[in-house]
Design a protein around this motif. Structure first.
Motif, PDB file in Angstrom:
ATOM      1  N   GLY A 131       0.922  -1.083  -0.067  1.00  0.00           N
ATOM      2  CA  GLY A 131      -0.141   0.009  -0.189  1.00  0.00           C
ATOM      3  C   GLY A 131       0.926   1.052   0.165  1.00  0.00           C
ATOM      4  O   GLY A 131       1.516   1.380   1.082  1.00  0.00           O
ATOM      5  N   THR A 132       0.892   1.882  -1.095  1.00  0.00           N
ATOM      6  CA  THR A 132       1.973   2.905  -1.258  1.00  0.00           C
ATOM      7  C   THR A 132       1.623   3.945  -2.502  1.00  0.00           C
ATOM      8  O   THR A 132       0.938   3.551  -3.382  1.00  0.00           O
ATOM      9  N   GLU A 133       2.285   5.082  -2.569  1.00  0.00           N
ATOM     10  CA  GLU A 133       2.343   5.854  -3.851  1.00  0.00           C
ATOM     11  C   GLU A 133       3.581   6.311  -4.411  1.00  0.00           C
ATOM     12  O   GLU A 133       4.544   6.327  -3.731  1.00  0.00           O
ATOM     13  N   GLY A 134       3.626   6.545  -5.710  1.00  0.00           N
ATOM     14  CA  GLY A 134       4.812   6.743  -6.402  1.00  0.00           C
ATOM     15  C   GLY A 134       4.755   6.529  -7.689  1.00  0.00           C
ATOM     16  O   GLY A 134       3.618   6.598  -8.552  1.00  0.00           O
ATOM     17  N   PHE A 135       5.786   6.256  -8.651  1.00  0.00           N
ATOM     18  CA  PHE A 135       5.829   6.190  -9.961  1.00  0.00           C
ATOM     19  C   PHE A 135       6.969   5.424 -10.356  1.00  0.00           C
ATOM     20  O   PHE A 135       8.250   5.208  -9.692  1.00  0.00           O
ATOM     21  N   PHE A 136       7.041   4.501 -11.496  1.00  0.00           N
ATOM     22  CA  PHE A 136       8.157   3.831 -12.255  1.00  0.00           C
ATOM     23  C   PHE A 136       8.394   4.639 -13.536  1.00  0.00           C
ATOM     24  O   PHE A 136       7.510   5.061 -14.250  1.00  0.00           O
ATOM     25  N   LYS A 137       9.648   4.571 -13.936  1.00  0.00           N
ATOM     26  CA  LYS A 137      10.125   5.351 -15.006  1.00  0.00           C
ATOM     27  C   LYS A 137      11.173   4.025 -15.808  1.00  0.00           C
ATOM     28  O   LYS A 137      11.983   3.616 -15.179  1.00  0.00           O
ATOM     29  N   VAL A 138      10.600   3.362 -16.860  1.00  0.00           N
ATOM     30  CA  VAL A 138      11.209   2.430 -17.200  1.00  0.00           C
ATOM     31  C   VAL A 138      11.708   2.329 -18.603  1.00  0.00           C
ATOM     32  O   VAL A 138      11.034   2.741 -19.570  1.00  0.00           O
ATOM     33  N   ASN A 139      12.951   1.387 -18.799  1.00  0.00           N
ATOM     34  CA  ASN A 139      13.367   1.096 -20.000  1.00  0.00           C
ATOM     35  C   ASN A 139      13.960  -0.239 -20.099  1.00  0.00           C
ATOM     36  O   ASN A 139      13.890  -1.013 -18.890  1.00  0.00           O
ATOM     37  N   LEU A 140      14.494  -0.784 -21.365  1.00  0.00           N
ATOM     38  CA  LEU A 140      15.057  -2.013 -21.332  1.00  0.00           C
ATOM     39  C   LEU A 140      16.115  -2.304 -20.260  1.00  0.00           C
ATOM     40  O   LEU A 140      16.407  -3.377 -19.640  1.00  0.00           O
ATOM     41  N   ASN A 141      16.728  -1.018 -19.931  1.00  0.00           N
ATOM     42  CA  ASN A 141      18.154  -1.457 -19.081  1.00  0.00           C
ATOM     43  C   ASN A 141      18.036  -1.012 -17.758  1.00  0.00           C
ATOM     44  O   ASN A 141      19.073  -1.291 -16.957  1.00  0.00           O
ATOM     45  N   GLU A 142      17.104  -0.138 -17.445  1.00  0.00           N
ATOM     46  CA  GLU A 142      17.149   0.272 -16.016  1.00  0.00           C
ATOM     47  C   GLU A 142      15.587   0.627 -15.889  1.00  0.00           C
ATOM     48  O   GLU A 142      14.800   1.083 -16.310  1.00  0.00           O
ATOM     49  N   THR A 143      15.398   0.394 -14.154  1.00  0.00           N
ATOM     50  CA  THR A 143      14.152   0.736 -13.802  1.00  0.00           C
ATOM     51  C   THR A 143      14.324   1.944 -12.580  1.00  0.00           C
ATOM     52  O   THR A 143      15.141   1.578 -11.587  1.00  0.00           O
ATOM     53  N   LEU A 144      13.579   3.052 -12.819  1.00  0.00           N
ATOM     54  CA  LEU A 144      13.631   4.021 -11.705  1.00  0.00           C
ATOM     55  C   LEU A 144      12.394   4.123 -10.884  1.00  0.00           C
ATOM     56  O   LEU A 144      11.120   3.955 -11.469  1.00  0.00           O
ATOM     57  N   LEU A 145      12.454   3.967  -9.548  1.00  0.00           N
ATOM     58  CA  LEU A 145      11.230   3.837  -8.828  1.00  0.00           C
ATOM     59  C   LEU A 145      11.429   4.838  -7.743  1.00  0.00           C
ATOM     60  O   LEU A 145      12.281   4.923  -6.991  1.00  0.00           O
ATOM     61  N   VAL A 146      10.248   5.965  -7.702  1.00  0.00           N
ATOM     62  CA  VAL A 146      10.062   6.887  -6.701  1.00  0.00           C
ATOM     63  C   VAL A 146       9.201   6.589  -5.796  1.00  0.00           C
ATOM     64  O   VAL A 146       7.943   6.619  -6.296  1.00  0.00           O
ATOM     65  N   VAL A 147       9.204   6.554  -4.432  1.00  0.00           N
ATOM     66  CA  VAL A 147       8.501   6.320  -3.577  1.00  0.00           C
ATOM     67  C   VAL A 147       7.878   7.653  -2.703  1.00  0.00           C
ATOM     68  O   VAL A 147       8.750   8.357  -2.137  1.00  0.00           O
ATOM     69  N   GLU A 148       6.743   7.886  -2.715  1.00  0.00           N
ATOM     70  CA  GLU A 148       6.141   9.137  -2.062  1.00  0.00           C
ATOM     71  C   GLU A 148       5.573   8.791  -0.706  1.00  0.00           C
ATOM     72  O   GLU A 148       5.754   9.247   0.230  1.00  0.00           O
ATOM     73  N   GLU A 149       4.781   7.606  -0.552  1.00  0.00           N
ATOM     74  CA  GLU A 149       4.307   6.995   0.786  1.00  0.00           C
ATOM     75  C   GLU A 149       4.675   5.526   0.855  1.00  0.00           C
ATOM     76  O   GLU A 149       4.653   4.657  -0.274  1.00  0.00           O
ATOM     77  N   GLY A 150       4.717   5.023   1.901  1.00  0.00           N
ATOM     78  CA  GLY A 150       4.616   3.526   2.188  1.00  0.00           C
ATOM     79  C   GLY A 150       5.985   2.941   1.956  1.00  0.00           C
ATOM     80  O   GLY A 150       7.209   3.798   2.060  1.00  0.00           O
TER      81      GLY A 150
END
Length: 222
Positions: A131-150
């Motif tokens: 249970g949380t909020e945030g976003f992913f930014k994805v391409n073939l070689n890397e995953t960026l995950l930013v977590v706002e809550e949780g």
């Protein structure tokens, strides 16, 4: 070209409950395509269509799709993104998984019950969410995950397969070699988080010889 290679908990062949609805397409802005799990062809997406396990969503430029799961969790599939939704509904509990093939996807996941799971997979990583909020930014070689809550548990899917916990105000970068780098969210990614959460559109009236029609597209972001 979109690929249905899948790194997560279920596959099209093994999912025996794929005919059940796991989510609904709540909003469509501009150029959004839908891919039924039984058909490799992408077709125009319509607001309100049910999403079943294995179905895909693809957005074009200045486009957006809003996906709502049965428990109220929401995905914002931003422009130029491709996702596939997987899920199982059994005995009143729902396990959900979103494979992000590429692009940017915002999420607001409701608190999950002890007997339920909500996971995201990408070409390089896996994230387990309660249970949380945030976003992913994805391409073939890397995953960026930013977590706002949780709090989110992550791990690499290749190479050394490192793992870690990402809390509120933190960012994880999962690379193709399986390493996981976690740090405080910087100003650039805070700004991107705020952009991902906003839905601002503009409407244009088009006049033609055969009649007038209106189109809605995302507002250009600075």
């Amino acid at each position: 070209k979109s690929s249905k290679k899948f790194y997560g908990l279920w596959s099209k062949k093994s999912d025996k409950t794929k005919t059940k609805t796991v989510a609904v397409l709540k909003k469509v802005v501009h150029n959004v395509s839908f891919n039924n799990s039984d058909n490799s062809k992408w077709t125009e997406a319509k607001k309100g269509i049910p999403i079943r396990s294995g179905d895909g969503i693809k957005t074009g430029t200045r486009s957006l799709a809003v996906v709502s799961f049965l428990d109220g969790s929401v995905l914002l599939v931003r422009a130029e993104s491709i996702v596939h939704i997987y899920g199982q509904v059994k005995a009143g509990s729902e396990n959900k998984e979103t494979h992000i093939e590429s692009g940017i996807v915002g999420f607001k996941v409701k608190k999950q019950r002890e007997d339920e799971k909500f996971t995201f997979t990408t070409p390089t990583g896996l994230a387990s969410i309660r249970g949380t909020e945030g976003f992913f930014k994805v391409n073939l070689n890397e995953t960026l995950l930013v977590v706002e809550e949780g709090l989110i548990e992550v791990r690499g899917l290749r190479g050394v397969k490192q793992s870690g916990s990402v809390g509120a105000g933190r960012t994880a970068l999962i690379l193709a070699n399986g390493t996981v780098h976690i740090e405080k969210t910087n100003k650039k990614n805070i700004k991107l988080l705020n952009k991902v959460k906003k839905i601002r559109t503009v409407k244009y009236k088009i006049e033609t010889d055969s009649g007038d029609y209106e189109i809605e597209i995302l507002e250009k972001q600075k």
